[in-house]
Design an enzyme around this catalytic site. Structure first.
Site, short mmCIF file in Angstrom:
data_model
loop_
_atom_site.label_atom_id
_atom_site.label_comp_id
_atom_site.label_asym_id
_atom_site.label_seq_id
_atom_site.Cartn_x
_atom_site.Cartn_y
_atom_site.Cartn_z
N ASP A 213 -5.81 -5.22 6.13
CA ASP A 213 -6.96 -4.76 5.36
C ASP A 213 -7.98 -5.90 5.25
O ASP A 213 -9.17 -5.74 5.53
CB ASP A 213 -6.46 -4.34 3.98
CG ASP A 213 -7.51 -3.59 3.20
OD1 ASP A 213 -8.52 -3.20 3.78
OD2 ASP A 213 -7.31 -3.39 1.99
N TYR B 164 0.82 -1.22 0.00
CA TYR B 164 0.00 0.00 0.00
C TYR B 164 0.85 1.27 0.00
O TYR B 164 0.31 2.37 0.00
CB TYR B 164 -0.89 0.04 1.24
CG TYR B 164 -2.18 -0.71 1.11
CD1 TYR B 164 -2.20 -1.98 0.56
CD2 TYR B 164 -3.38 -0.15 1.54
CE1 TYR B 164 -3.38 -2.68 0.46
CE2 TYR B 164 -4.56 -0.85 1.43
CZ TYR B 164 -4.56 -2.10 0.88
OH TYR B 164 -5.73 -2.79 0.78
N LYS C 80 2.80 -13.45 6.68
CA LYS C 80 2.90 -14.50 5.67
C LYS C 80 4.38 -14.80 5.48
O LYS C 80 4.90 -14.87 4.37
CB LYS C 80 2.22 -13.98 4.39
CG LYS C 80 1.95 -14.99 3.34
CD LYS C 80 0.90 -16.00 3.69
CE LYS C 80 0.88 -17.10 2.65
NZ LYS C 80 0.34 -18.37 3.10
N ASP D 93 -2.98 -16.95 6.48
CA ASP D 93 -4.09 -17.78 5.98
C ASP D 93 -4.70 -18.62 7.11
O ASP D 93 -5.91 -18.78 7.20
CB ASP D 93 -3.68 -18.67 4.80
CG ASP D 93 -2.28 -19.23 4.93
OD1 ASP D 93 -1.41 -18.56 5.48
OD2 ASP D 93 -2.06 -20.37 4.51
#
Ligand code: NAP
Length: 429
Positions: free
Chosen positions: A318, A151, A218, A294
């Site tokens: 987000d 972002y 992640k 995840d």
């Protein structure tokens, strides 16, 4: 001209006078409707909680369509200056101008004011329709990094000169291949930005009696960005909060393995035995742990009560914020804030829904609860609690706006303004 005094920061503390001046931006589209109803609720709660001893002195500042109409630009410098000067402010949603070079007024404000933490508490209010069976088990506060990651806006178009240069550099200097017809985005994650966010999250957990802080990343795939976020998070936690935190690994070390002597060390070592065992007892300490992003999406559904404060980089944050908000009844009631070292700008999480402009129809809860966050930030906890209890009673009595009414059987919707009045009425009951 507002009466009242400015909020100040002295010796690392927020000093809040009994009549603080708080700037507000009314917002575009549904902004005026929800701001009117919310102010009625906030003012009534402060009046009742402190018997008139405390009061907010509201000061309107302009942004969005109203600023364009009156001052010729959507984000005037004086608005930014006022937020800096008064430290705490609240805003309605702003429509992103189609022209004018602004990606979004909200993003611009976060950048200019360096509001690096997007904070979203997610909790359930009884009576709100939810897609899960036990929405009340989720009660978390999300700290999402606001300035980095994909972002950050470092992104180049397919076929551009920038992409040609970057591809050349990547191939020639680093031996990395990128297809010719690619767009390229860059994902920077720094130790500095990670650690100031994590510091805020752990401080919040400590100040609010929260039991754990979870880093969501992640890092199994993106080791030097997402993985580093996790490493730097632990590093900060152990360096600055050693007496307040215990890591999940340390907790497992307290549990004896199958021989009754050897500790059940590192994750995975005795994983097959963990199912039936309790981890060690953290006592008063905040448990610091991490989860792969995840997996975290499953965990908030299957084991929601194991999570408390959550810190994550921008993109994961987000996605997870909206998913969690949906779990407890949707964005119409989810509050939010963007906070820097001290400056804090509170805002609803939805947009300006222009098609409902001026109809006195939409749900003001997201803005009302953003105000509740603001009251807690000021330390005005009694007023905050008064609103939360009254809002919950109102929804349980099935006095709701159209968005919730359409998910309930046999309920006629009430107006935005009526919803505000119903909340105030329940403060006295
Ligand atoms: P939106 O304004 O959030 O509205 C999308 C839909 O969400 C609405 O049509 C409505 O659904 C529902 N909704 C939103 N707020 C609601 C409320 N208070 N009560 C009940 N339902 C509500 O999203 P958008 O239409 O994509 O964006 C409109 C403008 O807002 C854009 O210019 C966008 O850039 C801007 N925006 C601003 C912010 C911000 O200021 N922080 C955030 C997001 C978007 P139904 O029609 O199904 O009833």
């Amino acid at each position: 001209m507002s009466s009242g005094e400015k909020i100040r920061v002295e010796e690392e503390r927020l000093i809040v006078p009994d009549e603080p001046i708080i700037p507000y931006i009314e917002g575009d589209g549904i902004g005026p409707d929800i701001m009117r109803a919310s102010m009625m609720v906030w003012n009534a709660a402060v009046e009742r909680a402190y018997g008139g001893k405390r009061k907010i002195s509201w000061k309107e500042i302009l942004a969005g369509e109203k600023a364009t109409a009156q001052l010729g630009q959507p984000l005037p410098q004086e608005t930014i200056d006022a937020i800096k000067e008064y430290i705490v402010a609240i805003k309605g949603p702003l429509t992103t101008p189609v022209a004018g070079g602004y990606r979004s007024l909200n993003v611009s404000m976060r950048k200019i004011l360096d509001l690096y933490a997007c904070v979203r508490p997610v909790r359930y209010f009884q009576g709100v329709p939810s897609p899960v069976r036990h929405p009340e088990k989720l009660n978390i506060v999300i700290f999402r990094e606001n300035t980095e990651d994909v972002y950050a806006g470092i992104e180049y178009k397919e076929g551009s000169e920038e992409v040609a240069k970057l591809r050349g550099f990547l191939e020639d200097q680093l031996g990395a291949k990128v297809r010719k017809d690619s767009g390229i985005g860059i994902k920077p994650i720094s130790r500095f930005a990670t650690q100031r966010l994590v510091r805020k999250a752990i401080r919040y957990a400590a100040d609010n009696g929260r039991k754990s802080v979870t880093f969501v990343h992640k890092g199994n795939i993106m080791k030097f960005t997402e993985g580093a976020f996790k490493e730097w998070g632990y590093e900060l936690a152990l360096k600055e909060f050693r007496d307040k935190v215990i890591t999940e690994d340390e907790l497992w070390d307290q549990v004896k393995g199958p021989d009754g002597v050897t500790p059940m060390t590192k994750p995975g070592a005795f994983a097959h035995l963990r199912g039936g065992k309790e981890a060690g007892n953290p006592g008063e300490r905040i448990v610091v742990k991490d989860r792969i992003a995840d997996q975290m999406f499953q965990q908030v559904l299957t084991r929601p009560n194991e999570y408390d404060v959550i810190a994550l980089p921008n993109l994961n944050g987000d996605y997870l914020s909206d998913a969690c908000a949906a779990q407890v009844g949707g964005l119409g009631i989810a509050p939010g804030a963007n906070i820097g070292d001290w400056v804090a700008l509170f805002e609803p999480t939805h947009g300006s829904a222009p098609k409902y402009r001026g109809m006195d129809k939409v749900n003001p809860s997201s803005l009302i609860l953003s105000g509740v966050m603001m009251l807690r930030y000021l330390g005005w906890v009694e007023a905050a609690q008064l609103i939360e209890v009254a809002l919950e009673k109102t929804i349980m009595d099935r006095k709701v706006t159209y968005d919730l009414a359409r998910q309930m059987e046999g309920v006629s919707p009430i107006k935005t303004s009526e919803f505000g009045q119903e909340i105030v009425r329940r403060m006295d009951s």
